[in-house]
Design a protein around this motif. Structure first.
Motif, PDB file in Angstrom:
ATOM      1  N   TYR A  68       0.855  -1.194   0.000  1.00 50.62           N
ATOM      2  CA  TYR A  68       0.000   0.000   0.000  1.00 50.62           C
ATOM      3  C   TYR A  68       0.891   1.244   0.000  1.00 50.62           C
ATOM      4  O   TYR A  68       0.925   2.012   0.968  1.00 50.62           O
ATOM      5  N   PRO A  69       1.628   1.467  -1.087  1.00 52.27           N
ATOM      6  CA  PRO A  69       2.567   2.594  -1.135  1.00 52.27           C
ATOM      7  C   PRO A  69       1.857   3.940  -1.036  1.00 52.27           C
ATOM      8  O   PRO A  69       0.751   4.112  -1.559  1.00 52.27           O
ATOM      9  N   GLY A  70       2.487   4.872  -0.334  1.00 53.31           N
ATOM     10  CA  GLY A  70       1.883   6.184  -0.169  1.00 53.31           C
ATOM     11  C   GLY A  70       0.730   6.210   0.809  1.00 53.31           C
ATOM     12  O   GLY A  70       0.095   7.249   1.012  1.00 53.31           O
ATOM     13  N   PHE A  71       0.458   5.067   1.417  1.00 53.48           N
ATOM     14  CA  PHE A  71      -0.618   4.979   2.414  1.00 53.48           C
ATOM     15  C   PHE A  71      -0.087   4.403   3.723  1.00 53.48           C
ATOM     16  O   PHE A  71      -0.383   4.920   4.799  1.00 53.48           O
ATOM     17  N   CYS A  72       0.710   3.341   3.629  1.00 58.91           N
ATOM     18  CA  CYS A  72       1.335   2.748   4.813  1.00 58.91           C
ATOM     19  C   CYS A  72       2.824   3.092   4.827  1.00 58.91           C
ATOM     20  O   CYS A  72       3.509   2.936   3.811  1.00 58.91           O
ATOM     21  N   TYR A  73       3.304   3.557   5.966  1.00 66.25           N
ATOM     22  CA  TYR A  73       4.677   4.039   6.098  1.00 66.25           C
ATOM     23  C   TYR A  73       5.424   3.223   7.154  1.00 66.25           C
ATOM     24  O   TYR A  73       4.965   3.109   8.295  1.00 66.25           O
ATOM     25  N   PRO A  74       6.594   2.650   6.799  1.00 66.54           N
ATOM     26  CA  PRO A  74       7.293   1.736   7.707  1.00 66.54           C
ATOM     27  C   PRO A  74       8.155   2.413   8.761  1.00 66.54           C
ATOM     28  O   PRO A  74       8.842   3.412   8.485  1.00 66.54           O
ATOM     29  N   MET A  75       8.113   1.853   9.958  1.00 65.73           N
ATOM     30  CA  MET A  75       9.041   2.188  11.032  1.00 65.73           C
ATOM     31  C   MET A  75       9.676   0.869  11.474  1.00 65.73           C
ATOM     32  O   MET A  75       8.993  -0.161  11.490  1.00 65.73           O
ATOM     33  N   LEU A  76      10.950   0.894  11.839  1.00 68.98           N
ATOM     34  CA  LEU A  76      11.633  -0.336  12.219  1.00 68.98           C
ATOM     35  C   LEU A  76      12.393  -0.134  13.513  1.00 68.98           C
ATOM     36  O   LEU A  76      13.042   0.897  13.720  1.00 68.98           O
ATOM     37  N   GLY A  77      12.313  -1.132  14.392  1.00 71.22           N
ATOM     38  CA  GLY A  77      13.008  -1.058  15.669  1.00 71.22           C
ATOM     39  C   GLY A  77      12.740  -2.292  16.502  1.00 71.22           C
ATOM     40  O   GLY A  77      11.987  -3.179  16.101  1.00 71.22           O
ATOM     41  N   LEU A  78      13.355  -2.328  17.681  1.00 73.70           N
ATOM     42  CA  LEU A  78      13.194  -3.450  18.605  1.00 73.70           C
ATOM     43  C   LEU A  78      12.373  -2.999  19.802  1.00 73.70           C
ATOM     44  O   LEU A  78      12.807  -2.166  20.600  1.00 73.70           O
TER      45      LEU A  78
ATOM     46  N   ILE B   9      10.695   5.431   7.902  1.00 77.63           N
ATOM     47  CA  ILE B   9      10.500   6.862   8.168  1.00 77.63           C
ATOM     48  C   ILE B   9      10.838   7.201   9.617  1.00 77.63           C
ATOM     49  O   ILE B   9      10.971   8.368   9.967  1.00 77.63           O
ATOM     50  N   ALA B  10      10.928   6.156  10.466  1.00 74.34           N
ATOM     51  CA  ALA B  10      11.198   6.382  11.888  1.00 74.34           C
ATOM     52  C   ALA B  10      11.791   5.126  12.504  1.00 74.34           C
ATOM     53  O   ALA B  10      11.693   4.027  11.931  1.00 74.34           O
ATOM     54  N   ILE B  11      12.398   5.287  13.667  1.00 77.78           N
ATOM     55  CA  ILE B  11      12.937   4.163  14.430  1.00 77.78           C
ATOM     56  C   ILE B  11      11.910   3.815  15.492  1.00 77.78           C
ATOM     57  O   ILE B  11      11.618   4.611  16.385  1.00 77.78           O
ATOM     58  N   GLY B  12      11.342   2.639  15.402  1.00 76.00           N
ATOM     59  CA  GLY B  12      10.312   2.278  16.365  1.00 76.00           C
ATOM     60  C   GLY B  12       9.612   0.982  15.991  1.00 76.00           C
ATOM     61  O   GLY B  12       9.730   0.517  14.859  1.00 76.00           O
TER      62      GLY B  12
END
Length: 255
Positions: free
Chosen positions: A52-62, A86-89
């Motif tokens: 879902y590009p442009g609608f769902c935005y990824p954040m990655l973290g532990l 887009i963020a760390i989390g």
């Protein structure tokens, strides 16, 4: 509206994710922030956001509850993937259930805070029963941090004021604000300007009234927006405009 925190990549949504996304769009949701929690979610989060590009935005973290003795190896695997995020989390501290891995949580959180400074990526912070410890770590990097979200804020006026001392950070407000026993409708207008708030669901958890007990989903962020409009004595359109602008500034989600 923007749902800044939704675990849409979770197994709870595997069977009907297209329908969930459709309902979200129909309810007026324009974007969803999807936080990672562990190694497995490196792939599930990115996959959903590519779907879902442009609608769902990824954040990655532990996530703190996923911090175990192998936390260093997990972070080694996560860091190279941050170019996709887009963020760390979702990162932070959680001593609610157990302090078994307290030291590991503190070390893992601080390492990810350092990533935020190094990469100038905002933080999506989870904190439960650990605000003092979290504040102590963040203060060491206060002048260098790019900002972020204190996810799922449920505290009192003093706690809110303490968090707002961190420039560029906003409070993530979700379904708890609609609960009968919640003090948020009084606490927030007293000390937190709308310019320091973003909306969230934390779906599939923490469904708002009148959906309590059901699986939460991003469409339900409308109930949070409605409650905040009532609490602040403004229109829902005003809450939408200001919180969306906050998302643009803090998370680079521009709709």
């Amino acid at each position: 509206m923007i749902d800044t925190h939704c675990h849409i990549d979770g197994e709870e949504f595997v069977e009907d994710i297209d329908a969930v996304i459709t309902r979200a769009r129909e309810a007026g949701v324009q974007a969803i922030g999807v936080p990672g929690i562990n190694l497995q979610s490196l792939d599930t989060v990115v996959s959903v956001c590519q779907r879902y590009p442009g609608f769902c935005y990824p954040m990655l973290g532990l996530h703190p509850e996923d911090v175990k003795s192998d936390w260093q190896d997990v972070l080694v695997a996560i860091k190279p993937r941050l170019s996709q995020a887009i963020a760390i989390g979702e990162v932070g501290l959680d001593f609610y259930w157990s302090r078994e891995f307290e030291q590991e949580q503190l070390l893992a959180f601080e390492e990810q805070v350092r990533w935020s400074v190094e990469l100038q990526l905002p933080l999506m912070i989870h904190c439960r029963k650990a605000q003092n410890e979290m504040i102590a770590i963040l203060k060491r990097y206060k002048s260098q941090l790019p900002g972020g979200v204190f996810h799922c804020f449920t505290g009192n006026e003093l706690e809110a004021k303490e968090l707002l001392l961190f420039d560029g950070f906003v409070l993530g407000i979700g379904g708890v604000s609609t609960f009968k026993k919640s003090h948020l409708p009084e606490v927030l207008p007293a000390v937190v300007p709308l310019e320091r708030i973003v909306l969230e669901t934390d779906a599939p958890y923490m469904a708002p009234v009148p959906k309590r007990g059901e699986r939460n989903e991003p469409a339900f962020v409308a109930y949070v927006q409605k409650k905040l409009a009532e609490a602040y004595g403004v229109s829902e359109e005003t809450v939408e405009r200001i919180t969306n602008d906050n998302c643009k500034k803090v998370l680079n989600i521009n709709v």
